[in-house]
Design an enzyme around this catalytic site. Structure first.
Site, mmCIF file in Angstrom:
data_model
loop_
_atom_site.group_PDB
_atom_site.id
_atom_site.type_symbol
_atom_site.label_atom_id
_atom_site.label_comp_id
_atom_site.label_asym_id
_atom_site.label_seq_id
_atom_site.Cartn_x
_atom_site.Cartn_y
_atom_site.Cartn_z
ATOM 1 N N GLN B 122 49.951 -66.417 156.166
ATOM 2 C CA GLN B 122 49.963 -65.376 155.057
ATOM 3 C C GLN B 122 48.926 -64.156 155.137
ATOM 4 O OE1 GLN B 122 48.590 -67.591 151.730
ATOM 5 N NE2 GLN B 122 48.775 -66.200 150.181
ATOM 6 N N GLY B 123 49.566 -63.163 155.317
ATOM 7 C CA GLY B 123 49.130 -61.828 155.433
ATOM 8 C C GLY B 123 49.096 -61.131 153.993
ATOM 9 N N SER B 125 45.257 -60.429 152.213
ATOM 10 C CA SER B 125 44.137 -59.829 152.402
ATOM 11 C C SER B 125 43.962 -58.589 153.265
ATOM 12 C CB SER B 125 43.026 -60.865 152.338
ATOM 13 O OG SER B 125 43.217 -61.833 151.267
ATOM 14 N N SER B 157 44.710 -66.796 158.116
ATOM 15 C CA SER B 157 44.639 -68.244 158.617
ATOM 16 C C SER B 157 45.616 -68.418 159.590
ATOM 17 C CB SER B 157 44.503 -69.292 157.463
ATOM 18 O OG SER B 157 43.265 -68.971 156.623
ATOM 19 N N GLU B 240 50.774 -72.957 145.579
ATOM 20 C CA GLU B 240 49.518 -73.193 146.225
ATOM 21 C C GLU B 240 48.357 -74.178 145.420
ATOM 22 O OE1 GLU B 240 48.127 -69.356 147.693
ATOM 23 O OE2 GLU B 240 46.061 -69.683 147.319
ATOM 24 N N GLU B 363 35.305 -66.692 140.211
ATOM 25 C CA GLU B 363 35.141 -65.729 139.180
ATOM 26 C C GLU B 363 36.559 -65.178 138.729
ATOM 27 O OE1 GLU B 363 33.247 -65.514 142.014
ATOM 28 O OE2 GLU B 363 31.857 -66.223 140.964
HETATM 29 C C1 LIG Z 1 38.642 -70.037 154.515
HETATM 30 C C2 LIG Z 1 39.437 -68.626 154.253
HETATM 31 C C3 LIG Z 1 40.788 -68.581 154.578
HETATM 32 C C4 LIG Z 1 41.640 -67.365 153.788
HETATM 33 N N1 LIG Z 1 42.699 -67.180 154.416
HETATM 34 C C5 LIG Z 1 43.544 -66.349 153.895
HETATM 35 C C6 LIG Z 1 45.030 -66.119 154.431
HETATM 36 O O1 LIG Z 1 45.319 -67.043 155.108
HETATM 37 N N2 LIG Z 1 45.519 -65.000 153.802
HETATM 38 C C7 LIG Z 1 44.875 -64.147 153.282
HETATM 39 O O2 LIG Z 1 45.516 -63.157 152.794
HETATM 40 N N3 LIG Z 1 43.749 -64.099 152.859
HETATM 41 C C8 LIG Z 1 42.935 -65.153 153.125
HETATM 42 N N4 LIG Z 1 41.714 -65.264 152.781
HETATM 43 C C9 LIG Z 1 40.983 -64.242 151.942
HETATM 44 C C10 LIG Z 1 40.532 -64.641 150.737
HETATM 45 O O3 LIG Z 1 41.952 -64.611 149.719
HETATM 46 C C11 LIG Z 1 39.682 -63.574 150.328
HETATM 47 O O4 LIG Z 1 38.475 -63.898 150.793
HETATM 48 C C12 LIG Z 1 39.291 -63.646 148.491
HETATM 49 O O5 LIG Z 1 40.646 -62.992 147.971
HETATM 50 C C13 LIG Z 1 38.327 -62.637 148.340
HETATM 51 O O6 LIG Z 1 38.225 -61.331 148.768
HETATM 52 P P1 LIG Z 1 36.945 -61.094 149.448
HETATM 53 O O7 LIG Z 1 36.523 -61.966 150.416
HETATM 54 O O8 LIG Z 1 37.160 -59.550 149.774
HETATM 55 O O9 LIG Z 1 35.848 -60.673 148.215
HETATM 56 P P2 LIG Z 1 35.576 -59.774 147.188
HETATM 57 O O10 LIG Z 1 36.921 -59.545 146.498
HETATM 58 O O11 LIG Z 1 35.085 -58.486 147.704
HETATM 59 O O12 LIG Z 1 34.694 -60.218 146.084
HETATM 60 C C14 LIG Z 1 33.142 -60.146 146.269
HETATM 61 C C15 LIG Z 1 32.667 -60.894 145.021
HETATM 62 O O13 LIG Z 1 32.912 -60.258 143.748
HETATM 63 C C16 LIG Z 1 33.564 -61.110 142.983
HETATM 64 N N5 LIG Z 1 34.549 -60.217 142.158
HETATM 65 C C17 LIG Z 1 35.663 -59.635 142.831
HETATM 66 N N6 LIG Z 1 36.056 -59.039 141.734
HETATM 67 C C18 LIG Z 1 35.736 -59.338 140.684
HETATM 68 C C19 LIG Z 1 36.213 -59.241 139.124
HETATM 69 N N7 LIG Z 1 36.975 -58.700 138.695
HETATM 70 N N8 LIG Z 1 35.599 -60.026 138.320
HETATM 71 C C20 LIG Z 1 34.304 -60.865 138.619
HETATM 72 N N9 LIG Z 1 33.796 -61.006 140.133
HETATM 73 C C21 LIG Z 1 34.532 -60.407 141.015
HETATM 74 C C22 LIG Z 1 34.215 -62.269 143.791
HETATM 75 O O14 LIG Z 1 34.363 -63.356 142.856
HETATM 76 C C23 LIG Z 1 33.120 -62.402 144.807
HETATM 77 O O15 LIG Z 1 32.163 -63.149 144.358
HETATM 78 C C24 LIG Z 1 40.752 -66.642 153.206
HETATM 79 C C25 LIG Z 1 39.532 -66.697 152.744
HETATM 80 C C26 LIG Z 1 38.809 -67.792 153.274
HETATM 81 C C27 LIG Z 1 37.248 -67.726 152.871
#
Ligand SMILES: Cc1cc2nc3c(=O)[nH]c(=O)nc-3n(C[C@H](O)[C@H](O)[C@H](O)COP(=O)(O)OP(=O)(O)OC[C@H]3O[C@@H](n4cnc5c(N)ncnc54)[C@H](O)[C@@H]3O)c2cc1C
Lengths: 325, 380
Positions: B122-123, B125, B157, B240, B363
């Protein structure tokens, strides 16, 4: 002879129960109004749905109606009647409130407002041969009046000794264990009805109250508190609902504990969102808060039930797979 | 087939084939070993017929309620037979691809995925588009017979093990937000795709950073409509949070039972331990009950929506509480021991920290509940 009632009829019942309890000036009038609406017959024909509906309304209205007496009496197979009440376990516990010691019975438990007018009392007693339940002249169980935290005085504590010969055997055959499970599910619905009411008050306040030029509902700290409350309420409500089709006593215990936890969380968050006005005697919030504190302790609380369940799991050495698809 | 008969027959089959289906590795095992065994179990299930139930006949399934898929994952996880995370990809991606791909395409591509011959990823992020997914910038420009993709993805992933990827790309103007996103089903071996694995804090190569450099994607790989990718992404979310959550809930239940057994065997029968266990258990059961309701809604053909955020918050809270409880009640074990059981506790404890991040952070879920379920109006 248990039957299932369809959703439309239940919704009608729920609204007539709510109206009756909200309009009644006191617990005995509320009890009377519920009996007039056919509460006793409902309990006899559809005990699970009947109690769930009535206790949700009880929680939502903040009424002090003594419906728990009917639920426990019915589960024990005793008569449900306005002149009849029960003794409930001492706070945070679920053991039968009476203990036989020689030729006296030590009664340590709780009575509802019904006890003030009741003629007979159903008393669960721990004896050498197990837990039995007996009819006792209600006059013997009069203790000193105690105010406690709840202005509605829905329940009060009694500790008295009565002569063993005052116990009149009953022909009913319900077990104490199943009465505990039944009471726990009913009380879970009451706690959740109250929690939903508190959440509704806090939500409306957040929308109506403006600070810094905007409704406080726009602040994320407020939103997340309310969201957390709703999630806990929905999780607990699902388990309480599952008890309707599954009489497992452990599930009933979990439903009560989860509902107590959801009510505690919601009360804390709602209090914070309501802020100053919610701390006043004038705002209705404190009635629900105090009732929640009382109901949480009945038949085991969100603090004591996890210990009971954990001890059971530890002695089994494994966790049963509860909730089937 | 009715669910109870299915569960009974499946259980008997799993027991009969226990030798073949039990992982060859002990304890955690390498990622390669996990993926190989996962494919093996998937194939055995598919060939026995069990793995085809709950999927439409048009993609090689045998039809029947999605409850049957929930049951398979539950039984597999209670027996600890295959990697639950790899398994999620199929439950997350296949239903949406079936909903949005042209029927010939899903008829051709989905069966090998169901059989475990293929893995998909799943691409979504990107480095600058995490929670704010609608701001993604990986671009697809229209060209003769298809699209040319340029840009970057991250945290993808299983891409190392995957043949295909459900990819979200920007097709509208940069500021078009969710209105200018398109979903494509892309072959990982397409020229121009490169990736470098990222090691997680629990010591695995779970995900990767992916680069797209003039990658051609034929036009028949469009999912849904051009600039309609947001709908596809939103369609994925409830999947999901239904079947895969039921599976993961079974895993948590098993790990909880492991914990009870270990604490009990160690002779720790104090009330403090009992209370912590009781509290952890109650939220596992609350999640399971809520998720059961959701499975039945899905099976009844109801459209699942934002209320599945409640399921998500319940399972992530239950998961983190469970492993925090394990850390407390097995004092020093995950910090200092190196035996198999300790390594597993350590692995699961660390991995539980991701639960409030992937699939929409804790969040973001609370924002959704506040806005959509409590109707609190827009945030400031
Ligand atoms: C183990 C794992 C597997 C994953 N697998 C995939 C995958 O297969 N495909 C894929 O596409 N992605 C994948 N992801 C990515 C995942 O979807 C993102 O990590 C997630 O969407 C959060 O984005 P970020 O890490 O950039 O955090 P950010 O969005 O930068 O957030 C940072 C912090 O700010 C908070 N925040 C952000 N916006 C708000 C708001 N509006 N209100 C309050 N708080 C806020 C967040 O809750 C967090 O605490 C994976 C992540 C993990 C950890």
């Amino acid at each position: 002879m248990s039957q299932f009632i369809d959703a439309d009829d239940l919704a009608l019942l729920a609204s007539s129960f709510e109206a009756a309890m909200a309009d009644a000036p006191g617990p005995s009038e509320a009890d009377q109004a519920m009996y007039d609406l056919g509460w006793a017959e409902l309990l006899a024909s559809a005990p699970g749905q009947g109690a769930a509906t009535a206790f949700s309304a009880l929680g939502a209205t903040g009424s002090a109606a003594s419906l728990l007496d009917d639920v426990v009496a019915n589960a024990l197979g005793a008569e449900t009647a306005l002149q009849s009440c029960c003794v409930f376990p001492t706070p945070h516990k679920a053991d039968a409130p009476g203990r036989l010691r020689g030729d006296t019975v030590i009664v340590d438990g709780l009575l509802s407002a019904r006890a003030e007018t009741a003629v007979t009392t159903v008393l669960g007693v721990v004896t050498e041969s197990g837990v039995g339940h007996f009819a006792v002249d209600a006059g013997l169980l009069h203790g000193p009046a105690v105010d406690g935290i709840d202005p509605g005085r829905a329940y009060r504590r009694i500790v008295v000794e009565i002569p063993a010969e005052a116990l009149e055997p009953t022909a009913s055959e319900g077990s104490w264990e199943s009465a505990v499970a039944t009471a726990r599910v009913a009380l879970a619905h009451q706690l959740l009805g109250g929690a939903r009411w508190m959440l509704g008050e806090a939500r409306q306040h957040a929308i109506d109250r403006a600070q810094f030029g905007r409704p406080v509902a726009q602040f994320q700290a407020i939103r997340h508190k309310l969201a957390e409350s709703l999630v806990q309420i929905e999780g607990a409500a699902s388990v309480a609902g599952a008890c309707l089709h599954d009489p497992d006593p452990m599930l009933a215990a979990l439903a009560k504990s989860l509902a107590g936890q959801a009510a505690r969380t919601t009360a804390t968050h709602a209090q914070q969102v309501l802020a100053g006005i919610g701390f006043t005697a004038e705002h209705r919030f404190h009635y629900w808060l105090k009732r929640m504190l009382v109901v949480d302790t009945l038949f085991g609380s969100a603090s004591s039930i996890p210990v009971e369940i954990g001890q059971h799991l530890l002695s089994e050495g494994t966790a049963p797979r509860l909730i089937q698809l | 087939m009715d669910p109870e008969t299915f569960r009974r027959d499946l259980g008997a089959w799993l027991d009969d084939n226990a030798n073949d289906l039990t992982p060859p590795y002990e304890g955690i095992g390498s990622m390669d070993a996990h993926m190989a065994h996962y494919s093996h179990v998937k194939r055995a299930l598919f060939d026995s017929g069990f793995g085809r139930y709950g999927w439409p006949e048009s993609v090689g399934g045998l039809g029947g309620s999605p409850l049957l898929r929930a049951i398979i994952g539950e039984e597999i996880n209670f027996r600890d037979l295959a990697d639950p995370n790899a398994w999620t990809m199929i439950e997350v991606l296949a239903p949406t691809v079936i909903d949005f791909a042209p029927p010939e395409l899903s008829a051709r591509l989905v069966p090998p995925f169901l059989r475990g011959d293929e893995m998909w990823c799943q691409g979504f992020s990107e480095p600058d588009a995490g929670s704010d997914l609608a701001s993604l910038s990986c671009r697809a420009a229209e060209t003769d017979g298809g699209w040319v993709v340029n840009g970057q993805k991250i945290w993808t992933s299983f891409i190392e093990y995957s043949q295909r990827c459900v990819l979200l790309v920007r097709t509208g103007q940069p500021e078009s937000a969710h209105r200018g996103i398109t979903a494509l089903l892309v072959d990982i071996d397409s020229p121009g795709i490169s990736y470098s694995p990222i090691e997680t804090m629990h010591g695995r190569r779970d995900f990767a950073e992916v680069h797209f450099d003039d990658v051609f994607v034929p036009s028949d790989r469009l999912l849904g409509e051009v600039n309609g990718g947001w709908r596809v992404a939103m369609d994925i979310l409830p999947y999901e949070r239904s079947t895969t959550f039921w599976h993961r809930g079974a895993l948590l239940h098993r790990r909880f039972s492991d914990l009870v057994a270990q604490v009990s065997a160690a002779g720790n029968r104090g009330d403090a331990a009992a209370k912590a266990l009781g509290q952890a258990f109650q939220w596992i059961v609350a999640f399971r009950s809520r998720s059961r309701d959701t499975q039945h809604q899905l099976a009844a053909g109801e459209q699942l929506g934002v209320e599945t955020s409640v399921d998500k918050i319940l399972i992530t809270s239950a998961e983190q509480q469970l492993f925090e409880t394990a850390r407390d009640l097995l004092p020093g074990v995950m910090e200092f021991d190196d035996d198999l059981a300790a390594a597993l506790w350590r692995n699961d404890y660390l991995y539980s920290k991701a639960a409030t991040i992937y699939g929409g952070t804790a969040e973001i879920q609370r924002n959704i509940v506040a806005r959509r379920l409590l109707d609190l109006g827009p945030e400031s």
